[in-house]
Every structure is written in C-alpha cells, then in structure tokens.
Design a protein around this motif. Structure first.
Motif, PDB file in Angstrom:
ATOM      1  N   GLY A 148      89.043  33.099  89.206  1.00 20.92           N
ATOM      2  CA  GLY A 148      90.343  33.766  89.097  1.00 20.92           C
ATOM      3  C   GLY A 148      91.499  32.794  89.202  1.00 20.92           C
ATOM      4  O   GLY A 148      92.483  32.886  88.458  1.00 20.92           O
ATOM      5  N   GLN A 149      91.386  31.840  90.128  1.00 19.39           N
ATOM      6  CA  GLN A 149      92.437  30.825  90.273  1.00 19.39           C
ATOM      7  C   GLN A 149      92.541  29.966  89.018  1.00 19.39           C
ATOM      8  O   GLN A 149      93.642  29.646  88.566  1.00 19.39           O
ATOM      9  CB  GLN A 149      92.161  29.953  91.504  1.00 19.39           C
ATOM     10  CG  GLN A 149      93.151  28.836  91.706  1.00 19.39           C
ATOM     11  CD  GLN A 149      94.568  29.327  91.948  1.00 19.39           C
ATOM     12  OE1 GLN A 149      94.800  30.450  92.362  1.00 19.39           O
ATOM     13  NE2 GLN A 149      95.542  28.479  91.654  1.00 19.39           N
ATOM     14  N   LEU A 155     100.181  30.522  84.074  1.00 17.48           N
ATOM     15  CA  LEU A 155     101.302  29.683  84.492  1.00 17.48           C
ATOM     16  C   LEU A 155     101.690  28.737  83.366  1.00 17.48           C
ATOM     17  O   LEU A 155     100.836  28.307  82.590  1.00 17.48           O
ATOM     18  CB  LEU A 155     100.912  28.866  85.726  1.00 17.48           C
ATOM     19  CG  LEU A 155     100.606  29.669  86.996  1.00 17.48           C
ATOM     20  CD1 LEU A 155     100.171  28.716  88.115  1.00 17.48           C
ATOM     21  CD2 LEU A 155     101.814  30.480  87.429  1.00 17.48           C
ATOM     22  N   PRO A 156     102.970  28.385  83.272  1.00 21.77           N
ATOM     23  CA  PRO A 156     103.358  27.401  82.250  1.00 21.77           C
ATOM     24  C   PRO A 156     102.734  26.050  82.564  1.00 21.77           C
ATOM     25  O   PRO A 156     102.491  25.730  83.734  1.00 21.77           O
ATOM     26  CB  PRO A 156     104.886  27.347  82.364  1.00 21.77           C
ATOM     27  CG  PRO A 156     105.208  27.904  83.694  1.00 21.77           C
ATOM     28  CD  PRO A 156     104.089  28.828  84.088  1.00 21.77           C
ATOM     29  N   GLY A 160     103.073  16.455  82.484  1.00 26.05           N
ATOM     30  CA  GLY A 160     102.292  15.308  82.907  1.00 26.05           C
ATOM     31  C   GLY A 160     100.911  15.644  83.449  1.00 26.05           C
ATOM     32  O   GLY A 160     100.161  14.754  83.814  1.00 26.05           O
ATOM     33  N   ARG A 161     100.561  16.941  83.531  1.00 20.80           N
ATOM     34  CA  ARG A 161      99.238  17.310  84.029  1.00 20.80           C
ATOM     35  C   ARG A 161      98.389  17.813  82.880  1.00 20.80           C
ATOM     36  O   ARG A 161      98.773  18.724  82.164  1.00 20.80           O
ATOM     37  CB  ARG A 161      99.325  18.403  85.090  1.00 20.80           C
ATOM     38  CG  ARG A 161      97.972  18.705  85.742  1.00 20.80           C
ATOM     39  CD  ARG A 161      98.061  19.853  86.723  1.00 20.80           C
ATOM     40  NE  ARG A 161      98.267  21.128  86.074  1.00 20.80           N
ATOM     41  CZ  ARG A 161      97.296  21.883  85.538  1.00 20.80           C
ATOM     42  NH1 ARG A 161      96.056  21.469  85.555  1.00 20.80           N
ATOM     43  NH2 ARG A 161      97.583  23.040  84.994  1.00 20.80           N
ATOM     44  N   GLU A 162      97.236  17.196  82.726  1.00 22.08           N
ATOM     45  CA  GLU A 162      96.327  17.600  81.658  1.00 22.08           C
ATOM     46  C   GLU A 162      95.600  18.870  82.068  1.00 22.08           C
ATOM     47  O   GLU A 162      95.148  19.015  83.208  1.00 22.08           O
ATOM     48  CB  GLU A 162      95.309  16.482  81.400  1.00 22.08           C
ATOM     49  CG  GLU A 162      94.388  16.761  80.248  1.00 22.08           C
ATOM     50  CD  GLU A 162      93.420  15.601  80.009  1.00 22.08           C
ATOM     51  OE1 GLU A 162      92.338  15.862  79.492  1.00 22.08           O
ATOM     52  OE2 GLU A 162      93.773  14.459  80.352  1.00 22.08           O
ATOM     53  N   ALA A 163      95.488  19.810  81.143  1.00 22.27           N
ATOM     54  CA  ALA A 163      94.760  21.043  81.422  1.00 22.27           C
ATOM     55  C   ALA A 163      93.276  20.733  81.628  1.00 22.27           C
ATOM     56  O   ALA A 163      92.735  19.806  81.027  1.00 22.27           O
ATOM     57  CB  ALA A 163      94.938  22.031  80.273  1.00 22.27           C
ATOM     58  N   VAL A 164      92.642  21.503  82.488  1.00 24.23           N
ATOM     59  CA  VAL A 164      91.203  21.378  82.727  1.00 24.23           C
ATOM     60  C   VAL A 164      90.511  22.394  81.827  1.00 24.23           C
ATOM     61  O   VAL A 164      90.808  23.581  81.892  1.00 24.23           O
ATOM     62  CB  VAL A 164      90.869  21.671  84.202  1.00 24.23           C
ATOM     63  CG1 VAL A 164      89.362  21.624  84.439  1.00 24.23           C
ATOM     64  CG2 VAL A 164      91.601  20.707  85.120  1.00 24.23           C
TER      65      VAL A 164
END
Length: 198
Positions: free
Chosen positions: A161-162, A170-171, A175-179
C-alpha cells in the motif's frame, strides 16, 4: 414478447464511467442517461441502483482476482514466488483501479456519507485476510515457519500500500528515481522471506 435491447450494456457502462470519472460518485443518473442517450428508466431496468451501476462501470466486480489466484496456489509451487506474483498482480490492479476508487473516496471516508465504502466492505481488509489465509494454509502444510499470520499479512499489504501510494498517488520527487514494481517486490521479500521460510 419483450423488445430486444437496442443499447448494449457496454455503451451504458462506458457513458457511466466517463461521467463518474468527470463528476465523482455524486454524478446523477440523469447525467449518465443523457450521455448514453437513453432514459433513466433504461438505466434502472439494467442496474437496480446507482451503486450497482457504479460498481459495474468501474470494474469493481472484477476487483482482486489475484486473491483467488493466490489461494488456489496453496501447496503448489514456491511460497515466496506465489506471494511475489500476488504482490505484482495487486500493484498492477491498483494502477488500473486507483482513478476509479479516487472518485469513491472523493466523497469522504465514512460509510454514512459514502454508501459505496460500505458496499465495498473495506477492500484492504479483504486483501489482508486473503494473504493471512494463504499464509495460515501454507504454515499448516509446513511450507512456512509458524508465525503470526495476521502480522505478516499486515506487513506485506502495508508495504504494498505504501509503495502504491508513493509511486502512483504522490507527485514525483525531484532527483529521486522511481522504484519499479519488480524491484520493490523482490526487495520486500528479500527482507520478509527469511522470517517466513521453514
């Protein structure tokens, strides 16, 4: 002799889906009937209530087939792989259903204010119950170490769920790559499986 249907159900459901996605659950059946170019009476002949129409239009009747699939895997294959497949299927399904469920939850989270929440009867509870049942069955067969299956199921479903919330609601963070889902599921069970394996 009754007249044959001239408007296919799929056309009615497509119109309903469009209107519900535009206006939320508060959309009127009159607006849906106008979009489908039929009378409200025609809608109610095929779908007894607005809630029935909403469920059919949004595909909520087909929700969580992966739960049934997981339970048919008891005693078969590798437990970890079965859980990973179920997790990936849950994530894929969530990607399709989130826009639809968002229209339900837009009216609030209380069953008194949103009859659809009561009709859906807490989908997350059913997800957790299915995972816990699968783990109990596999534990009884000796394929999983004895443990608190409710806690394990809550841990698995909570983590999924998280992930769904962070990656799909969430947008993106600059600078953070999606997992991706595969990496997430593998990593999740790399952490959890040592506590479950017999």
């Amino acid at each position: 002799m009754a007249r044959p249907r001239t408007i296919p159900d799929e056309r009615l459901l497509e119109a309903a889906r469009e209107v519900f996605l535009e206006q939320g659950f508060s959309a009127t059946t009159a607006a849906i009937a106008r979009r489908a170019e039929v009378s409200e009476g025609t809608l109610f002949k095929r779908f007894t209530t607005k809630e029935d129409l909403f469920e059919a239009a949004m595909g909520l009747h087909d929700y969580a087939r992966w739960r049934e699939d997981l339970l048919t895997q008891v005693g078969q294959g590798e437990v970890r792989r079965n859980l990973e497949r179920a997790a990936l299927a849950h994530i894929a399904e969530a990607r399709q259903l989130l826009p639809h469920l968002t229209t339900v939850f837009a009216r609030g989270y209380s069953p008194e204010h949103n009859p659809m929440l009561e009709r859906l009867d807490s989908p997350l509870r059913h997800v957790t119950d299915a995972v816990a049942l699968y783990l109990r069955e596999e534990t009884a067969l000796g394929r999983v170490r004895p443990h608190d299956t409710e806690v394990a199921a809550l841990s698995i479903v909570g983590a999924i769920g998280q992930f769904i919330h962070r990656e799909h609601l969430l947008p993106p963070e600059p600078g953070r790559e999606a997992v991706d889902a595969g990496r997430f599921v593998r990593g999740l069970f790399d952490l959890l499986w040592p506590g479950l394996k017999p």
